[in-house]
Design a protein around this motif. Structure first.
Motif, PDB file in Angstrom:
ATOM      1  N   LEU A  22       0.826  -1.194   0.000  1.00  0.00           N
ATOM      2  CA  LEU A  22       0.000   0.000   0.000  1.00  0.00           C
ATOM      3  C   LEU A  22       0.868   1.254   0.000  1.00  0.00           C
ATOM      4  CD1 LEU A  22      -2.981   0.860   0.100  1.00  0.00           C
ATOM      5  CD2 LEU A  22      -2.815   0.891   2.588  1.00  0.00           C
ATOM      6  N   THR A 321      -4.159  -5.730   2.530  1.00  0.00           N
ATOM      7  CA  THR A 321      -3.996  -5.320   1.131  1.00  0.00           C
ATOM      8  C   THR A 321      -3.652  -6.521   0.254  1.00  0.00           C
ATOM      9  OG1 THR A 321      -3.269  -3.127   1.802  1.00  0.00           O
ATOM     10  CG2 THR A 321      -2.708  -3.807  -0.420  1.00  0.00           C
ATOM     11  N   GLY A 541      -9.155   2.631  -2.148  1.00  0.00           N
ATOM     12  CA  GLY A 541      -8.002   1.762  -1.948  1.00  0.00           C
ATOM     13  C   GLY A 541      -8.304   0.312  -2.252  1.00  0.00           C
TER      14      GLY A 541
END
Length: 569
Positions: A22, A321, A541
Motif C-alpha cells: 500500500l 492489502t 483503496g
C-alpha cells in the motif's frame, strides 16, 4: 499463548514480489518511530515532522478521540498513540479536554475499555490512564477502584493477566498494568498494588539464558517485543533482569546497524528498533554506538506525505492489502506469491496471521488471509490449520467473545471473524470453542447498526440458531431504495454494510435482488476506483476495490450465490 506449529523461528516474508504494498503510513509504526527518536533525544531528526503531525492530528474525531484511520470510530489505543506522538514531536494536542471527556465514556466503573460499551482490559486501561494523566491533562474517574482492578490482575503464579477474569499471565499484560500504576504513582505516590516479589520473579523467569525474554511460559522463542515489555516493567518497579540483556539485544542488529525482532528474521523494522532502544534505555545501556544507525533506518521508513511504516514504503506489504488483491483477481500471475507471503506472515509463538510482519496475530487479518487461500490445502497445511484453531481456542475471552488480538476486549466484529475462520477451516464451532460461552456473549450483545446486528446473527447461526426472521427484519430495516444497505437507518448506503448484508443473506440462503445490488455497485465502482459510499470520492483503496469487485461478481450470479464472510470495521 498458543505455541506456533514449529519451534523454528519465523523468517521475514518476501518483499514486493510477495506481498501487495500500500505504501502508506501506519499509526502504530508512526508512534514507534517517533517514540524511538524521543528516547534517543533525536526528534529533530524526524522526517517531515509537520506532515507527520498533521497525519496524527488528522486521526482525531469530532468526539475528541482518535481512530486508526480517517473515518473509523475512536478507540483508546489510537488516542494514546496520536496524542503521545504529537507530544513527543513537541506539537500541541488539539482539544485535550474533549479527549479526556471521550476517554471517560470508555470508563467501565473499575477501569477502561478500548471503546465505549466494551469490557475493561489492561491494553485499554494502560493507554487511557497514560493519556488522561498525560497529554489530556485530566484525572481518572476513580483512582481507588482503578488500583483495586489493577490488583486483581495478579495471577496465582505471580504475573499479571489481561483482565481479572483471565487466567494466564503475559509479559505484555505485566508491562501495561505496571505502566498504568506508574502513571498513577507519578501523579500521587502509591505503592504497587501487587505482591511485588512474586511479580518480579514471574517476569524474570521469562528470560532465557541467552538474555532475551518470551511472553509467557508457553512461548518458545525469545523476541525483542517481549524483551522490551519485560525490561520496562522491571525498570518501573525498580528492578533489573536476572541476566545481562544487552549482548542479546546487540546481537540482533542487522547489516544496517538497526535491529530485527528475533533470530532468523531478516528485516530491520520499526518495531524491532523501538523495542531494542526501549529495552536498552530501561537497563541504562550506552546508546552511543547504536543511535546513528537507528536514526538512519527510521528515516528510510518515512512516507513522503508524513508518517512512517514498518519498513521501506515501497516494500511495506500488509496482510489486508495482499489478501484483498488476491480476492479481487485470484487468477492473477502474482496471486501464488501473494498467498505464499501471507503464509509467512507469522510470529514465532502465534499461529494467526499478522496485519504487518512483526506485529501480533489478528483475527480479522487471519480471516482475510485464509479467505484469500492461505493454508488452503488440508493435507499440505494440516499443521498450520490446526495451529490456527488452537490459537483461536486460546484467544476466546472469559465472556465468550473475541477481541482483535490477544487480551483485547470482546466485540461482535472479532467474534464473527473468529467464527468465520472456524468455518473456513472446516471445523465445527462447538468442537473448537466454548460454545456455551459464545452463545452467552451473543445473547448479551446489543450492537447498534445493521453490521453489528448481522454479525450477532451470523455467530448464532454457527451455533445452530438459524433465525431467518431476524435477518430479514434487519435487511428490510436498512435496505435503501436506490440500491444497497445502510448501517444506520435506510438513507445512505455504504460498501461495508452492503457487503455484510449480502454475505449474511447468502449464509442464511435468502435470495438477493441482483438489480438492487447492481444499482448500488454501479454507483460506487468507477474508473477512478471504488468509493466507500456513493457520496464519498472514488479511490477507497485496495480494500474498497476488493469488496466492490466481489459485490459486482455477486450481482451477476442472480438471486442466489455466495460471498465470503469478510468483516473490516
Amino acid at each position: 499463548m498458543t505455541l506456533a506449529t514449529s519451534e523454528t523461528p519465523v523468517a521475514a516474508p518476501a518483499g514486493p514480489a510477495g506481498g501487495a504494498v500500500l505504501g502508506e503510513p501506519d499509526l502504530w509504526c508512526t508512534y514507534a518511530a517517533v517514540r524511538t527518536l524521543a528516547w534517543l533525544g533525536r526528534t529533530e531528526d524526524a522526517t517531515h515532522p509537520e506532515a507527520t503531525a498533521r497525519y496524527l492530528a488528522g486521526r482525531r474525531n469530532a468526539d475528541g478521540g482518535y481512530a486508526w484511520s480517517v473515518g473509523m470510530p475512536s478507540d483508546a489505543w489510537a488516542t494514546f498513540y496520536c496524542t503521545q506522538a504529537l507530544t513527543d514531536l513537541g506539537r500541541p494536542v488539539p482539544g485535550p479536554r474533549a479527549t479526556a471527556e471521550w476517554l471517560r465514556t470508555t470508563w467501565t466503573g473499575d477501569a477502561y475499555a478500548m471503546t465505549p460499551g466494551q469490557g475493561a482490559e489492561v491494553w485499554a486501561t494502560h493507554f487511557s490512564t497514560r493519556t488522561v494523566l498525560g497529554p489530556a491533562g485530566s484525572a481518572v474517574p476513580d483512582r481507588a477502584r482503578l488500583l483495586a482492578w489493577l490488583r486483581a490482575l495478579q495471577t496465582e503464579d505471580g504475573g499479571l493477566t489481561w483482565s481479572p477474569d483471565h487466567g494466564e499471565a503475559d509479559v505484555r499484560a505485566c508491562h501495561y498494568g505496571v505502566a498504568a500504576w506508574a502513571a498513577l504513582n507519578a501523579r500521587e505516590p502509591v505503592s504497587p498494588p501487587w505482591d511485588v516479589p512474586r511479580l518480579l520473579a514471574w517476569i524474570r523467569d521469562r528470560q532465557s539464558g541467552r538474555g532475551g525474554f518470551t511472553f509467557s511460559p508457553a512461548a518458545g522463542t525469545p523476541c525483542m517485543w517481549a524483551t522490551y515489555r519485560a525490561v520496562a516493567a522491571l525498570r518501573l518497579l525498580g528492578a533489573m533482569p536476572r541476566h545481562d540483556v544487552v549482548p542479546w539485544i546487540l546481537g540482533l542488529r542487522g547489516p544496517g546497524g538497526a535491529f530485527v525482532r528475533w533470530e532468523g528474521y531478516g528485516v530491520e523494522d520499526v518495531w524491532a528498533s523501538f523495542c531494542a532502544v526501549g529495552a536498552l534505555v530501561g537497563v541504562g545501556a550506552d546508546l552511543t554506538g547504536t543511535a546513528d544507525a537507528v536514526v538512519r533506518r527510521i528515516a528510510e521508513l518515512a512516507c513522503p506525505d508524513g508518517g512512517y511504516t514498518y519498513r521501506e514504503p515501497a516494500r511495506a506489504a500488509d496482510a489486508l492489502t495482499t489478501a484483498a488483491t488476491v480476492l479481487a483477481d485470484p487468477s492473477a500471475p502474482a496471486a501464488p506469491a501473494h498467498r505464499a507471503w501471507l503464509e509467512g506472515c507469522l510470529l514465532p509463538n502465534e499461529a494467526g496471521l499478522m496485519y504487518m510482519p512483526g506485529r501480533g496475530s489478528e483475527i480479522r487479518c487471519t480471516l482475510w488471509g485464509l479467505t484469500a487461500g492461505a493454508f488452503a490445502d488440508p493435507g499440505r497445511h494440516a499443521a498450520q490449520r490446526a495451529g490456527v484453531l488452537d490459537w483461536l481456542r486460546s484467544l476466546q475471552n472469559p465472556d465468550g467473545g473475541f477481541g482483535f488480538w490477544e487480551g483485547r476486549g470482546s466485540d461482535p466484529l472479532s467474534t464473527a471473524a473468529a467464527v468465520a475462520v472456524v468455518g473456513l477451516l472446516g471445523a465445527e464451532v462447538s468442537a473448537v470453542l466454548d460454545a456455551g460461552a459464545l452463545a452467552a456473549f451473543s445473547a448479551r450483545a446489543t450492537p447498534e447498526g445493521s453490521r453489528g446486528r448481522l454479525r450477532i446473527l451470523r455467530i448464532r447461526h454457527a451455533l445452530g440458531d438459524r433465525d431467518e426472521p431476524s435477518v430479514r427484519r434487519v435487511l428490510d430495516e436498512h435496505r435503501v431504495t436506490g440500491g444497497g444497505w445502510a448501517d444506520t437507518g435506510r438513507r445512505i448506503p455504504d460498501l461495508l454494510s452492503t457487503y455484510e448484508a449480502v454475505a449474511t443473506a447468502d449464509l442464511f440462503g435468502l435470495p438477493v435482488d441482483p438489480g438492487h445490488l447492481r444499482r448500488f455497485v454501479d454507483r460506487v465502482r468507477t474508473g477512478a476506483g471504488t468509493a466507500w459510499t456513493p457520496m464519498a470520492p472514488a479511490g477507497g483503496g485496495a480494500l474498497a476495490d476488493c469488496l466492490g469487485t466481489l459485490l459486482h461478481r455477486r450481482a451477476g450470479q442472480g438471486p442466489t450465490g455466495s460471498l465470503p464472510p469478510l468483516v473490516l470495521s
